[in-house]
Motif scaffolding. Structure first.
Motif, PDB file in Angstrom:
ATOM      1  N   THR A  52      10.287   7.893  10.098  1.00 38.15           N
ATOM      2  CA  THR A  52      10.005   9.329  10.229  1.00 38.15           C
ATOM      3  C   THR A  52       8.545   9.624   9.918  1.00 38.15           C
ATOM      4  N   PHE A  53       8.009   8.958   8.895  1.00 35.74           N
ATOM      5  CA  PHE A  53       6.619   9.187   8.509  1.00 35.74           C
ATOM      6  C   PHE A  53       5.650   8.570   9.515  1.00 35.74           C
ATOM      7  N   TRP A  54       5.897   7.303   9.901  1.00 35.50           N
ATOM      8  CA  TRP A  54       4.954   6.575  10.740  1.00 35.50           C
ATOM      9  C   TRP A  54       5.186   6.785  12.234  1.00 35.50           C
ATOM     10  N   GLY A  55       6.348   7.310  12.610  1.00 35.88           N
ATOM     11  CA  GLY A  55       6.653   7.495  14.021  1.00 35.88           C
ATOM     12  C   GLY A  55       5.618   8.295  14.796  1.00 35.88           C
ATOM     13  N   MET A  75       3.649   1.734   2.747  1.00 36.42           N
ATOM     14  CA  MET A  75       4.516   2.879   2.492  1.00 36.42           C
ATOM     15  C   MET A  75       3.787   4.163   2.898  1.00 36.42           C
ATOM     16  N   PRO A  76       4.482   5.299   2.963  1.00 35.99           N
ATOM     17  CA  PRO A  76       3.806   6.570   3.248  1.00 35.99           C
ATOM     18  C   PRO A  76       2.663   6.822   2.267  1.00 35.99           C
ATOM     19  N   GLY A  77       1.560   7.354   2.787  1.00 41.78           N
ATOM     20  CA  GLY A  77       0.402   7.621   1.947  1.00 41.78           C
ATOM     21  C   GLY A  77      -0.626   8.466   2.665  1.00 41.78           C
ATOM     22  N   GLY A  78      -1.766   8.665   2.016  1.00 46.82           N
ATOM     23  CA  GLY A  78      -2.813   9.527   2.543  1.00 46.82           C
ATOM     24  C   GLY A  78      -4.002   8.750   3.076  1.00 46.82           C
ATOM     25  N   PHE A  79      -5.203   9.299   2.878  1.00 47.78           N
ATOM     26  CA  PHE A  79      -6.416   8.699   3.432  1.00 47.78           C
ATOM     27  C   PHE A  79      -6.604   7.250   2.984  1.00 47.78           C
ATOM     28  N   GLY A  80      -6.376   6.989   1.695  1.00 50.85           N
ATOM     29  CA  GLY A  80      -6.579   5.634   1.190  1.00 50.85           C
ATOM     30  C   GLY A  80      -5.662   4.630   1.865  1.00 50.85           C
ATOM     31  N   THR A  81      -4.397   5.024   2.040  1.00 50.62           N
ATOM     32  CA  THR A  81      -3.428   4.146   2.700  1.00 50.62           C
ATOM     33  C   THR A  81      -3.818   3.911   4.153  1.00 50.62           C
ATOM     34  N   LEU A  82      -4.236   4.973   4.842  1.00 51.20           N
ATOM     35  CA  LEU A  82      -4.656   4.837   6.243  1.00 51.20           C
ATOM     36  C   LEU A  82      -5.893   3.946   6.357  1.00 51.20           C
ATOM     37  N   ASP A  83      -6.823   4.110   5.430  1.00 54.40           N
ATOM     38  CA  ASP A  83      -8.020   3.273   5.425  1.00 54.40           C
ATOM     39  C   ASP A  83      -7.641   1.806   5.295  1.00 54.40           C
ATOM     40  N   GLU A  84      -6.727   1.508   4.379  1.00 52.02           N
ATOM     41  CA  GLU A  84      -6.337   0.124   4.129  1.00 52.02           C
ATOM     42  C   GLU A  84      -5.605  -0.484   5.321  1.00 52.02           C
ATOM     43  N   ILE A  85      -4.708   0.278   5.934  1.00 54.66           N
ATOM     44  CA  ILE A  85      -3.957  -0.285   7.054  1.00 54.66           C
ATOM     45  C   ILE A  85      -4.852  -0.541   8.256  1.00 54.66           C
ATOM     46  N   PHE A  86      -5.777   0.378   8.562  1.00 53.50           N
ATOM     47  CA  PHE A  86      -6.631   0.181   9.725  1.00 53.50           C
ATOM     48  C   PHE A  86      -7.692  -0.890   9.484  1.00 53.50           C
ATOM     49  N   PHE A  97       0.836  -1.186   0.000  1.00 55.29           N
ATOM     50  CA  PHE A  97       0.000   0.000   0.000  1.00 55.29           C
ATOM     51  C   PHE A  97       0.881   1.249   0.000  1.00 55.29           C
ATOM     52  N   GLY A  98       0.354   2.360  -0.507  1.00 57.50           N
ATOM     53  CA  GLY A  98       1.094   3.617  -0.467  1.00 57.50           C
ATOM     54  C   GLY A  98       0.516   4.633  -1.427  1.00 57.50           C
ATOM     55  N   SER A  99       1.054   5.830  -1.361  1.00 62.30           N
ATOM     56  CA  SER A  99       0.501   6.966  -2.082  1.00 62.30           C
ATOM     57  C   SER A  99       0.682   6.882  -3.590  1.00 62.30           C
ATOM     58  N   ALA A 100      -0.365   7.310  -4.297  1.00 60.85           N
ATOM     59  CA  ALA A 100      -0.283   7.457  -5.755  1.00 60.85           C
ATOM     60  C   ALA A 100       0.533   8.686  -6.129  1.00 60.85           C
ATOM     61  N   ARG A 101       0.847   9.547  -5.147  1.00 59.76           N
ATOM     62  CA  ARG A 101       1.512  10.820  -5.422  1.00 59.76           C
ATOM     63  C   ARG A 101       3.021  10.772  -5.214  1.00 59.76           C
ATOM     64  N   ALA A 102       3.561   9.608  -4.846  1.00 54.94           N
ATOM     65  CA  ALA A 102       5.014   9.501  -4.677  1.00 54.94           C
ATOM     66  C   ALA A 102       5.688   9.733  -6.027  1.00 54.94           C
ATOM     67  N   PRO A 103       6.581  10.719  -6.128  1.00 54.44           N
ATOM     68  CA  PRO A 103       7.158  11.064  -7.433  1.00 54.44           C
ATOM     69  C   PRO A 103       8.189  10.051  -7.920  1.00 54.44           C
ATOM     70  N   LEU A 104       8.237   9.879  -9.220  1.00 51.70           N
ATOM     71  CA  LEU A 104       9.223   9.013  -9.860  1.00 51.70           C
ATOM     72  C   LEU A 104      10.629   9.467  -9.466  1.00 51.70           C
ATOM     73  N   GLY A 105      11.455   8.537  -9.010  1.00 52.89           N
ATOM     74  CA  GLY A 105      12.829   8.867  -8.643  1.00 52.89           C
ATOM     75  C   GLY A 105      12.998   9.372  -7.232  1.00 52.89           C
ATOM     76  N   GLY A 106      11.900   9.589  -6.503  1.00 53.41           N
ATOM     77  CA  GLY A 106      11.980  10.023  -5.116  1.00 53.41           C
ATOM     78  C   GLY A 106      12.339   8.868  -4.203  1.00 53.41           C
ATOM     79  N   PRO A 107      12.686   9.155  -2.942  1.00 55.78           N
ATOM     80  CA  PRO A 107      13.108   8.076  -2.024  1.00 55.78           C
ATOM     81  C   PRO A 107      12.023   7.045  -1.742  1.00 55.78           C
ATOM     82  N   VAL A 108      10.765   7.467  -1.654  1.00 52.93           N
ATOM     83  CA  VAL A 108       9.684   6.517  -1.400  1.00 52.93           C
ATOM     84  C   VAL A 108       9.459   5.635  -2.619  1.00 52.93           C
ATOM     85  N   TYR A 109       9.474   6.242  -3.797  1.00 55.07           N
ATOM     86  CA  TYR A 109       9.341   5.464  -5.039  1.00 55.07           C
ATOM     87  C   TYR A 109      10.456   4.436  -5.150  1.00 55.07           C
ATOM     88  N   ASP A 110      11.689   4.871  -4.910  1.00 49.63           N
ATOM     89  CA  ASP A 110      12.832   3.969  -5.039  1.00 49.63           C
ATOM     90  C   ASP A 110      12.758   2.829  -4.030  1.00 49.63           C
TER      91      ASP A 110
END
Length: 249
Positions: free
Chosen positions: A193-196, A160-171, A65-78
């Motif tokens: 850092t994100f989930w802490g 992975m880091p994400g928004g409402f959809g990711t939070l919905d899925e994890i809970f 699971f994770g955000s659709a907005r993670a940019p190509l080449g960014g640390p979360v994408y990688d």
């Protein structure tokens, strides 16, 4: 141009519906349900049949699971790219929501490593097609039908880091495990850092208030290492999928 996809039907311009099928289903503003809802049940049934048919012989799988907005080449994408690759090398199918960002990265990593790359898409009011790295894709009109497929065919989840959809899925996954509606499976949060702050809130507010038990918090593992995420989520090893795994009662 605004484009709306409904299964095999593509609508644009003045043919784009004003509300989604989920909104139709959940609306009780008039007596339309007397005529329309019985047919809607058949459509929902068809989604389950199509999903079960497509995924029945999938093999051991992990949901990412994770955000659709993670940019190509960014640390979360990688990181998601490495996780998808690691899952394939460990003999697991990678299942995502089939969209861009984290989903694309995990599907890409799995496909490029020679693994099976699954996308469970969802009809949205705005255009979102399957990413090009999905080797097996199933589109859904209803979120709840899609969630059942994730839970039925995944032996664990990397979140992975994400928004409402990711939070919905994890809970959703945590609730089903906590209440023993499904067998226990590993849930790994990537990115301390994100989930802490969420972990701190769960411990300092929810647990401290008596709304959770220590065992509930122990359902979550956190890591910043893609290889460790793969190791944690696959530690139990491959198991049969389908009716013998996360059957929802």
């Amino acid at each position: 141009m605004n484009k709306h996809v409904q299964g095999a039907v593509v609508r644009s311009h003045d043919q784009v519906p004003a509300i989604t099928l989920d909104e139709h289903l959940l609306s009780a503003d008039d007596a339309d349900w007397l005529r329309a809802d019985p047919w809607r049940v058949l459509r929902i049934q068809a989604e389950f049949v199509e999903g079960f048919s497509a995924l029945a012989e999938l093999g051991p799988a992990i949901g990412v699971f994770g955000s659709a907005r993670a940019p190509l080449g960014g640390p979360v994408y990688d990181a998601a790219l490495q996780i998808g690759r690691g899952l394939a090398e460990a003999g697991f199918v990678t299942i995502t929501g089939g969209g861009p960002g984290v989903m694309e990265a995990a599907n890409r990593g799995a496909l490029e490593a020679g693994g099976v790359s699954v996308g469970l898409g969802i009809e949205l009011p705005f255009e979102q097609s399957m990413n090009p790295y999905v080797s097996l894709g199933v589109n859904f009109r209803y979120f709840f039908a899609r969630k059942v497929m994730f839970l039925k065919y995944s032996q664990g989840f990397v979140v992975m880091p994400g928004g409402f959809g990711t939070l919905d899925e994890i809970f959703e996954a945590l609730t089903l495990v906590q209440t023993h509606k499904v067998r226990s499976f590993p849930i790994v949060l990537f990115g301390s850092t994100f989930w802490g702050p969420l972990q701190d809130w769960l411990h300092d507010r929810v647990l401290a208030g008596g709304y959770l038990g220590e065992a509930d918090l122990a359902l979550l593992r956190v890591t910043d290492d893609p290889a460790e995420a793969v190791s944690l989520v696959t530690a139990a090893g491959p198991e049969p999928t389908g009716a013998d795994t996360a059957t929802i009662s």
